[in-house]
Design an enzyme around this catalytic site. Sequence first.
Site, PDB file in Angstrom:
ATOM      1  N   ASP A 149       0.841  -1.190   0.000  1.00  0.00           N
ATOM      2  CA  ASP A 149       0.000   0.000   0.000  1.00  0.00           C
ATOM      3  C   ASP A 149       0.884   1.250   0.000  1.00  0.00           C
ATOM      4  O   ASP A 149       1.984   1.231  -0.550  1.00  0.00           O
ATOM      5  CB  ASP A 149      -0.937  -0.038   1.219  1.00  0.00           C
ATOM      6  CG  ASP A 149      -2.283   0.602   0.950  1.00  0.00           C
ATOM      7  OD1 ASP A 149      -2.318   1.831   0.732  1.00  0.00           O
ATOM      8  OD2 ASP A 149      -3.297  -0.107   0.976  1.00  0.00           O
ATOM      9  N   HIS A 222      -4.045   6.167   3.060  1.00  0.00           N
ATOM     10  CA  HIS A 222      -4.658   4.928   2.601  1.00  0.00           C
ATOM     11  C   HIS A 222      -4.026   3.697   3.245  1.00  0.00           C
ATOM     12  O   HIS A 222      -4.725   2.789   3.721  1.00  0.00           O
ATOM     13  CB  HIS A 222      -4.533   4.871   1.077  1.00  0.00           C
ATOM     14  CG  HIS A 222      -5.333   3.819   0.403  1.00  0.00           C
ATOM     15  ND1 HIS A 222      -4.955   2.498   0.364  1.00  0.00           N
ATOM     16  CD2 HIS A 222      -6.492   3.902  -0.297  1.00  0.00           C
ATOM     17  CE1 HIS A 222      -5.846   1.801  -0.334  1.00  0.00           C
ATOM     18  NE2 HIS A 222      -6.785   2.633  -0.746  1.00  0.00           N
ATOM     19  N   SER A 568     -11.071  -0.728  -1.650  1.00  0.00           N
ATOM     20  CA  SER A 568      -9.840  -0.717  -0.838  1.00  0.00           C
ATOM     21  C   SER A 568     -10.128  -1.017   0.615  1.00  0.00           C
ATOM     22  O   SER A 568      -9.295  -1.589   1.320  1.00  0.00           O
ATOM     23  CB  SER A 568      -9.161   0.654  -0.924  1.00  0.00           C
ATOM     24  OG  SER A 568      -8.382   0.775  -2.078  1.00  0.00           O
TER      25      SER A 568
END
Length: 774
Positions: A149, A222, A568
Amino acid sequence: MNTSPYLLPLLLLLPLLASCDDTKVYVVYLRHNDDGGKKTFDEIEESHLSYLFSVKKLEDGARSSLLYSYKHSINGFAALLTAEEAAQLSDMEEVVRVIPSHEREYSLHTTRSWEFAGLDEELKPKQMDREDLLFRSQYGKDVIVGMMDSGVWPESESFNDRGMGPIPVSWKGICQTGHSFKLSHCNRKLIGARYYLKGYEARYGPLNTTNDSRSPRDMDGHGTHTASTVGGQGVPNASSLGGFSRGTAFGGAPSARLAIYKVCWPIPSKGKENGNTCLFEDMLAAFDDAIQDGVHILSISIGSSSPLDYTQDDLALGALQAVKHNILVVCSGGNEGPTQSTVVNTAPWILTVAASSIDRAFVAPVQLGNGNKVKGQSVAPYKLPKRKMYQLVYAGDVVNADVPKTYIAGQCLPGSLSPQKAKGKIVFCLRGNGTRVGKGMEVKRAGGIGYILGNSPANGAELTVDAHVLPATAVTSDDAIKILKYINSSKTSTAYIYPGRTVLQIKPAPSMAAFSSRGPNAISPGILKPDIAAPGLNILAAWTEGNSPTKIEGDHRRVKYNLLSGTSMACPHVAAAAALLKAIHPDWSSSAIKSALITTAGVVNNAGTIITDASGKQADPFQFGSGHFRPEKAADPGLVYDASYADYILFLCNHSALKSNTTFNCPKSTPSVQNLNYPSFSFPDINSKVTAKRTVTNVGGKGSVYFASVEPPLGITVKVSPPVLHFNRVGEKRSFELTVEGNERMQKGVYSFGWLTWSDGIHTVRSPIAVSMK
């Protein structure tokens, strides 16, 4: 290292493009040498350099051109080459294929969810039933989940290691230091961290360190969000900006260990809110390291914007090597819904996850001047200055004079609104182009006092909430039409936006998110994708303090937890559930764990009806796969559909691009794609009777007898042979055939759906069936 007779399918690669003399990154795949793993890393690197010495004029040029030498599961390297040099390498006997990078871009697919899924970590162990999944798995103890990520914010309380034992002896990874990231930032929770920047910098030049950190540190948000969703420790009194969704934040497997592989970076000249890039050669290096490091699960919320053929899907090639080492790879399915055939990460060795809602809403209604009240949702941490009606305007009516009066005029794009016309008013904007938070920023720039975001018909009733920079709420497409009609019917329309509040136990839930990409599988229609659905709408998890909750440059607010939506967010939910299963069943293969999750998923919402889409219509397996994940059920699935690395290679031997590749050693006779031992069934474009063979393994009790029952797709006849399976012992295998036959009167090219269920009275093993006629 031993090699399968079916040579590594890293030959599925793009034809060499030799159109320019400029250097760019190429990945060079070499045949595996059966040296039994005796070569040292230095020897492997020198071997790779020897190829570069043969095409480069200067030794220094050869060494400086080498970006990565893949040394663990993959025999190959990434280097800066001219097209001519790449062509020379591709002609060498030992070179399997040379693939240019940058032809395709990958990017990130961007609380209450675990309680909704049936796992309540707030219970004390003494209160738990000893059959409870969390109790049995010891909260995922010592299972190592690799997160590919944007990095991690290690100071987050979600990553504290209180109460955790020593790092597992099987762990072989490192804690890579860098700018603002020290060895001490790793602990018994964050046991490893690495970053991969060489491919990114080869393309874009040196990293702009004002935007990101040359280290595993997450300056996007994220990566921190997904990592804490998988394995975050319980943090009481956590909430998003404004106090929304307050409660204990925890990951699904709070005792699992996390290993961070930072591969995604900001795109120069673009704002972080507009996405990022994750380059193939960097991801492949992360796969190579993760396999060697000893991870058990890989959670990858990354994908291409559209489906890629396996000969072109670099992420799939890396995932296949992970699966060869019994690592389950869980990926997001993409955010390009509700359009059909948009699901990505479609390879059958990947567990592909769709996004759904949970039973929580953030109610923020709109009072209209005509007396009507419209439902809305918001987590904007601000409220209007006074409890009174404010003038309401449509964005398209208050744009600058140079903005064309098209439908785009109503979308509050940057610089479009006139401060003279919008000041002091509530502005109604439509979804479409631009970001949701960016539209609010534009309203604020123009002096608007509030903002209503209206869904397009494609978004339906799905309401994605954001930490807007001014009082705001989002409304469904039906309510957006009502508001527009009111504005157009009144000389002076007015409205008031109520502050948002958190409401639980909303019904019906779950429903499928409109943005979640859908099947059918555009690459292999005979493999049903996505596989499963999990919470991905308005999910609370940890956040970086190096970026704002909206990711917009002009937003200087900082939060410890943030609400985010996307497949996600769904992906790490399933990765965490897989970690719990791995803790209970350490000897199970990655395919067995995948099968257990797929065949135990549910299709009924909390209102007792079939899961719906965002518009309230009944959803189908091209939206949710086998259904919404149920971790508790998956721990004891009864039967599993197992598959090996060799099975996936045989599956690839049916691929037309492979048949023309003489270097790929496929057997003369290969099983049908339909016979891959997959836990679901898809029969595209049939024109006669079609049969698929499957083998199930008993992982339930001794002396089990399973009976088949079928809910056939509309207009389709389905037969199962044999209809009864007898098992004398655990681990025993039994095979069966499922035959489908269509009716000539059926509409051509339109899928219908059914289900095959095996049951022994205790376990229910359920597989979706999709059929279309040619």
